[in-house]
Each structure stands twice: as C-alpha cells, then as structure tokens.
Design a protein around this motif. Structure first.
Motif, PDB file in Angstrom:
ATOM      1  N   THR A 180       0.842  -1.193   0.000  1.00  0.00           N
ATOM      2  CA  THR A 180       0.000   0.000   0.000  1.00  0.00           C
ATOM      3  C   THR A 180       0.878   1.243   0.000  1.00  0.00           C
ATOM      4  N   PHE A 181       0.360   2.294  -0.607  1.00  0.00           N
ATOM      5  CA  PHE A 181       1.041   3.586  -0.582  1.00  0.00           C
ATOM      6  C   PHE A 181       0.015   4.679  -0.871  1.00  0.00           C
ATOM      7  N   GLU A 182       0.359   5.904  -0.510  1.00  0.00           N
ATOM      8  CA  GLU A 182      -0.512   7.049  -0.740  1.00  0.00           C
ATOM      9  C   GLU A 182      -0.068   7.787  -1.993  1.00  0.00           C
ATOM     10  N   ALA A 183      -1.036   8.106  -2.842  1.00  0.00           N
ATOM     11  CA  ALA A 183      -0.753   8.887  -4.051  1.00  0.00           C
ATOM     12  C   ALA A 183      -2.077   9.386  -4.602  1.00  0.00           C
ATOM     13  N   THR A 184      -2.032  10.448  -5.369  1.00  0.00           N
ATOM     14  CA  THR A 184      -3.205  11.040  -6.033  1.00  0.00           C
ATOM     15  C   THR A 184      -4.345  11.281  -5.047  1.00  0.00           C
ATOM     16  N   GLY A 185      -4.014  11.582  -3.804  1.00  0.00           N
ATOM     17  CA  GLY A 185      -5.039  11.885  -2.825  1.00  0.00           C
ATOM     18  C   GLY A 185      -5.797  10.699  -2.288  1.00  0.00           C
ATOM     19  N   THR A 186      -5.292   9.478  -2.497  1.00  0.00           N
ATOM     20  CA  THR A 186      -5.992   8.294  -2.014  1.00  0.00           C
ATOM     21  C   THR A 186      -4.991   7.197  -1.699  1.00  0.00           C
ATOM     22  N   ARG A 187      -5.485   6.101  -1.133  1.00  0.00           N
ATOM     23  CA  ARG A 187      -4.616   4.954  -0.829  1.00  0.00           C
ATOM     24  C   ARG A 187      -4.648   3.973  -1.985  1.00  0.00           C
ATOM     25  N   TRP A 188      -3.473   3.571  -2.409  1.00  0.00           N
ATOM     26  CA  TRP A 188      -3.315   2.565  -3.452  1.00  0.00           C
ATOM     27  C   TRP A 188      -2.934   1.235  -2.807  1.00  0.00           C
ATOM     28  N   THR A 189      -3.464   0.151  -3.368  1.00  0.00           N
ATOM     29  CA  THR A 189      -3.142  -1.190  -2.919  1.00  0.00           C
ATOM     30  C   THR A 189      -2.809  -2.056  -4.122  1.00  0.00           C
ATOM     31  N   LEU A 190      -1.700  -2.758  -4.042  1.00  0.00           N
ATOM     32  CA  LEU A 190      -1.309  -3.734  -5.059  1.00  0.00           C
ATOM     33  C   LEU A 190      -1.361  -5.114  -4.420  1.00  0.00           C
ATOM     34  N   LEU A 191      -2.151  -6.001  -4.995  1.00  0.00           N
ATOM     35  CA  LEU A 191      -2.260  -7.377  -4.517  1.00  0.00           C
ATOM     36  C   LEU A 191      -1.700  -8.304  -5.584  1.00  0.00           C
TER      37      LEU A 191
END
Length: 289
Positions: free
Chosen positions: A6-17
């Motif tokens: 997970t990481f923060e970008a573009t004003g939201t939380r991103w998740t890679l599964l």
C-alpha cells in the motif's frame, strides 16, 4: 493473492495485490509511473504541465497516453451533451476545490469554458487562453491502467491494482467487491464479481464539503450534480470504467451502453437504483428510474 503493498498517491490509498511479493525495483518503477503522471496532470502541483497551461496557455506536448484520455473525454462530452469536460478546473476552484484545498467558495458557480479554447492534435494541445484542466473524471482510472501495464511488463500476470476503489483485476480467481452505500462505509448495497477487467466508482460523498458541494460538476453550469449520488461501471480497462462512472451522473444508462456495452449501476438521491441486466453480481436495493 497473498502479497500486499500500500502507498498514498493522487489523494488516495493505493493497494497492489499479487501472488508473490514484488521486487523493490518494480515498486520503484510503479512509483515513478505515478510521479510522472502527476507531473503532467495534477492541479495541486505548481510545477505540473496542467499548472503551466493554467498560467500561460500555449502549446504543450503531452505524453502519448494523453491522446487516449482526451479522446475519451471527447466521446463522453458528446454522450453527456457537454456535462463531462476536462475544462472544469476553474469551476472546481470557484467552489473551493482548489490547489490549496481551501474548501471556500469564491462566488457563484461558473461553467467550464467552451471546448474550442483547447485545440489538440494527438497528444499536442494548444490552449488559446490560460485554462485549468482537470482530468479527475477518467484520469485516475488511466493511471491504474498504467500501473497495471508496468506489472505486466515485469512478468506479473495476476494482480489487483486498487486506487481508492477504482481497480483492475487480472487472474484466474474472480474478486468479490462490495458496492458501498453512499455515505456509509460500513454497509454495502450489492456485490459484484470482477475478473480480468476493471471496476470504477464515483460518489458525491467522496470529496464533499460545505452545503451540498462536491467534486462531480456539470461542466455546463459549474454546479454539483444533485439527482444521482453514486455510480459504478465495469469495463475492460479502468480509464473507460472511470469515465463511464462519471458520465453516468449525467447521461441515461441506455445511451451510454449503446456506445459502450458494459455493466453499469446508478443510485439516485432517493435511494432508487438501476443496474444493467448483465451485471456480474447482485444488488440489495429497490429498482427505479
């Protein structure tokens, strides 16, 4: 899928599964893809291309992906009779959704400028006057696709890329996704199964402030939409799903599906919902117009 980043970008939380942990060099490349996209399109960065266009207009060569994004905006503008436009940046600023996130209105709403202020040939744009672009209607979805493409180039063929609910899935096993009740993150109004495709959502409570102010604006008036409160769209890629979810606030679902025959869900302010008969899942709400 067992590994999660997970990481923060573009004003939201991103998740890679993914089935296995991603190597550090690939994660670095993912962050570079996100950084490069924001360096072009972010309204919140004074050094972005969008900010330069807003200050001085002129001609700018954008990355190749810009042609696909702006082509989609052209198509959705036609399908919504001008309600969806990348020229709504100043309209959003007027209502307080500005680069500083002041959330303070600056007077009466203003419509977006006419489309002919921005000329384009492929990925080369010419702003005849300074104009503030905002590609929030489909840009986050496109960035999801660009991140997914980076995973594929590295040989990752099973993944979920999720940017705050705008997601793309590739793999053998479908992903069950709950559709959140607008304004109530603890409840769902339905469930869909996503497999080898994209699902994107838009809702008026995601970026809301003040009295009835939110980020889904009608470009023709500069006013936030009122009748529809949440939408979802499935499509082969996230850019298209994201754009359709935005257009669904303004266009009849049948009109959108005549051009893009993919499943859609729309919820009105009175709680009535409509959804496509080919939706891969179920809703637990009453139907309506």
């Amino acid at each position: 899928m067992r590994a999660e980043v997970t990481f923060e970008a573009t004003g939201t939380r991103w998740t890679l599964l993914t089935p296995r942990p991603l190597p550090d060099r690939l994660l670095l490349r993912v962050r570079e893809v996100v950084e490069a996209y924001e360096a072009v399109w972010s309204r919140f960065r004074p050094d972005s291309v969008v900010s330069r266009v807003a200050r001085a207009g002129g001609t700018h060569v954008l990355p190749p992906h810009a042609a696909d994004l702006l082509d989609l905006y052209d198509a959705l503008g036609v399908l919504t009779d001008g309600a969806v436009s990348p020229l709504v940046g100043r309209s959003l600023e007027r209502l307080g959704y500005d680069g500083a996130l002041s959330l303070r209105t600056r007077g009466a709403p203003v419509p977006a400028p006419p489309g002919d202020v921005l000329g384009r040939t492929g990925c080369v744009v010419t702003a005849r006057t300074p104009v503030l672009l905002d590609v929030g209607a489909a840009g986050k979805g496109q960035l999801v696709d660009l991140v997914a493409a980076e995973l594929r180039r590295a040989g990752v063929d099973e993944y979920v890329v999720d940017a705050g609910g705008d997601m793309v899935h590739r793999g053998v096993d479908p992903l069950r996704v709950g559709l959140q009740v607008p304004g109530d993150p603890g409840r769902v109004l339905g469930v869909v199964e996503l497999r080898d495709g994209a699902l994107c959502a838009s809702a008026v409570d995601r970026r809301a402030w003040g009295d009835g102010l939110h980020h889904v604006l009608d470009a023709r008036t500069g006013l936030p939409t009122r009748d529809v409160v949440a939408t979802w769209a499935l499509a082969p890629d996230a850019m298209l799903a994201d754009g359709l979810a935005t257009a669904l606030f303004f266009a009849d679902p049948g009109r959108l599906r005549a051009a893009y025959p993919y499943p859609l869900v729309r919820v009105r302010a009175d709680g009535r919902a409509t959804w496509s008969p080919d939706l891969p899942g179920e809703l637990f709400v009453r139907t309506g117009g």
